[in-house]
Design a protein around this motif. Sequence first.
Motif, short mmCIF file in Angstrom:
data_model
loop_
_atom_site.label_atom_id
_atom_site.label_comp_id
_atom_site.label_asym_id
_atom_site.label_seq_id
_atom_site.Cartn_x
_atom_site.Cartn_y
_atom_site.Cartn_z
N TYR A 26 0.83 -1.20 0.00
CA TYR A 26 0.00 0.00 0.00
C TYR A 26 0.87 1.25 0.00
N GLY A 27 1.99 1.20 0.70
CA GLY A 27 2.90 2.35 0.71
C GLY A 27 3.44 2.64 -0.68
N GLU A 28 3.88 1.59 -1.38
CA GLU A 28 4.43 1.78 -2.72
C GLU A 28 3.36 2.20 -3.72
N VAL A 29 2.19 1.61 -3.65
CA VAL A 29 1.14 1.88 -4.63
C VAL A 29 0.50 3.25 -4.40
N PHE A 30 0.15 3.58 -3.16
CA PHE A 30 -0.59 4.80 -2.87
C PHE A 30 0.25 5.94 -2.32
N GLY A 31 1.54 5.71 -2.08
CA GLY A 31 2.39 6.78 -1.55
C GLY A 31 2.02 7.18 -0.12
N LEU A 90 -6.22 6.97 -15.39
CA LEU A 90 -6.40 5.53 -15.25
C LEU A 90 -5.31 4.78 -16.01
N GLU A 91 -4.96 5.25 -17.18
CA GLU A 91 -3.91 4.61 -17.98
C GLU A 91 -2.57 4.69 -17.26
N HIS A 92 -2.29 5.82 -16.62
CA HIS A 92 -1.05 5.94 -15.83
C HIS A 92 -1.08 4.99 -14.65
N TRP A 93 -2.26 4.85 -14.02
CA TRP A 93 -2.39 3.93 -12.89
C TRP A 93 -2.18 2.49 -13.33
N GLN A 94 -2.62 2.13 -14.53
CA GLN A 94 -2.37 0.77 -15.01
C GLN A 94 -0.88 0.46 -14.99
N ASP A 95 -0.09 1.37 -15.53
CA ASP A 95 1.37 1.18 -15.56
C ASP A 95 1.95 1.17 -14.15
N HIS A 96 1.49 2.09 -13.30
CA HIS A 96 1.98 2.17 -11.92
C HIS A 96 1.67 0.88 -11.17
N LEU A 97 0.46 0.39 -11.30
CA LEU A 97 0.09 -0.86 -10.64
C LEU A 97 0.94 -2.01 -11.14
N GLU A 98 1.13 -2.08 -12.45
CA GLU A 98 1.94 -3.15 -13.03
C GLU A 98 3.37 -3.11 -12.50
N ALA A 99 3.90 -1.91 -12.33
CA ALA A 99 5.25 -1.75 -11.79
C ALA A 99 5.34 -2.24 -10.34
N HIS A 100 4.18 -2.36 -9.68
CA HIS A 100 4.14 -2.82 -8.29
C HIS A 100 3.50 -4.20 -8.18
N GLY A 101 3.62 -4.99 -9.24
CA GLY A 101 3.24 -6.39 -9.19
C GLY A 101 1.79 -6.71 -9.46
N VAL A 102 1.00 -5.74 -9.89
CA VAL A 102 -0.41 -5.98 -10.19
C VAL A 102 -0.53 -6.21 -11.70
N VAL A 103 -0.59 -7.48 -12.08
CA VAL A 103 -0.53 -7.84 -13.49
C VAL A 103 -1.86 -7.60 -14.21
N ARG A 104 -1.76 -7.29 -15.50
CA ARG A 104 -2.95 -7.10 -16.32
C ARG A 104 -3.55 -8.45 -16.65
N ALA A 105 -4.88 -8.51 -16.61
CA ALA A 105 -5.60 -9.75 -16.88
C ALA A 105 -6.92 -9.39 -17.56
N ASP A 106 -7.59 -10.39 -18.11
CA ASP A 106 -8.90 -10.15 -18.71
C ASP A 106 -9.91 -9.73 -17.66
N VAL A 107 -9.76 -10.28 -16.44
CA VAL A 107 -10.64 -9.98 -15.32
C VAL A 107 -9.78 -9.91 -14.06
N ALA A 108 -10.05 -8.94 -13.21
CA ALA A 108 -9.33 -8.85 -11.93
C ALA A 108 -10.05 -9.74 -10.93
N ASP A 109 -9.70 -11.03 -10.93
CA ASP A 109 -10.40 -11.97 -10.07
C ASP A 109 -9.47 -12.76 -9.16
N LYS A 110 -8.21 -12.37 -9.11
CA LYS A 110 -7.22 -13.02 -8.26
C LYS A 110 -6.36 -11.93 -7.61
N PRO A 111 -5.68 -12.25 -6.50
CA PRO A 111 -4.80 -11.24 -5.89
C PRO A 111 -3.79 -10.68 -6.90
N LEU A 112 -3.55 -9.40 -6.79
CA LEU A 112 -2.56 -8.67 -7.59
C LEU A 112 -2.82 -8.79 -9.10
#
Length: 143
Positions: A26-31, A90-112
Amino acid sequence: MTAVTRPTLHHLALTVTDLASSVQWYGEVFGVHPVLDVPHQGGVGRILADADRRLMIALHHHDANDGALGHETTTGLDHAGFAVPSRADLEHWQDHLEAHGVVRADVADKPLTQSPIADEPYASVLVFRDRDNIQLEFFAPAH
């Protein structure tokens, strides 16, 4: 009758399975950074905040936590939604989340995991999940 003052959200409190890992994520993702520990019976809450304390997230560890992942179909928190100014954010957040281990998927239905941005009539929405499968969302106004 006197009108009541409209409240604003003071903090978001979440129960997590691994306090140290969640504080880091949470610290890395949300500052946000730890500002206070609040012991309670059977555990501790760690308060994270940004520099001006406009965003505060309380992460709670409970000794009795069975380690099960969160899910919005059980009673309790369904999800937390955060506002951003535009779809470009939102597009910037996609990249930011991915940089912090939140992978892109067809559906966000699993952790990260994070879903593609959905452009709905009411808003553009980016859905993602934390380490404990808690659903979080970013909303930008509809174009």
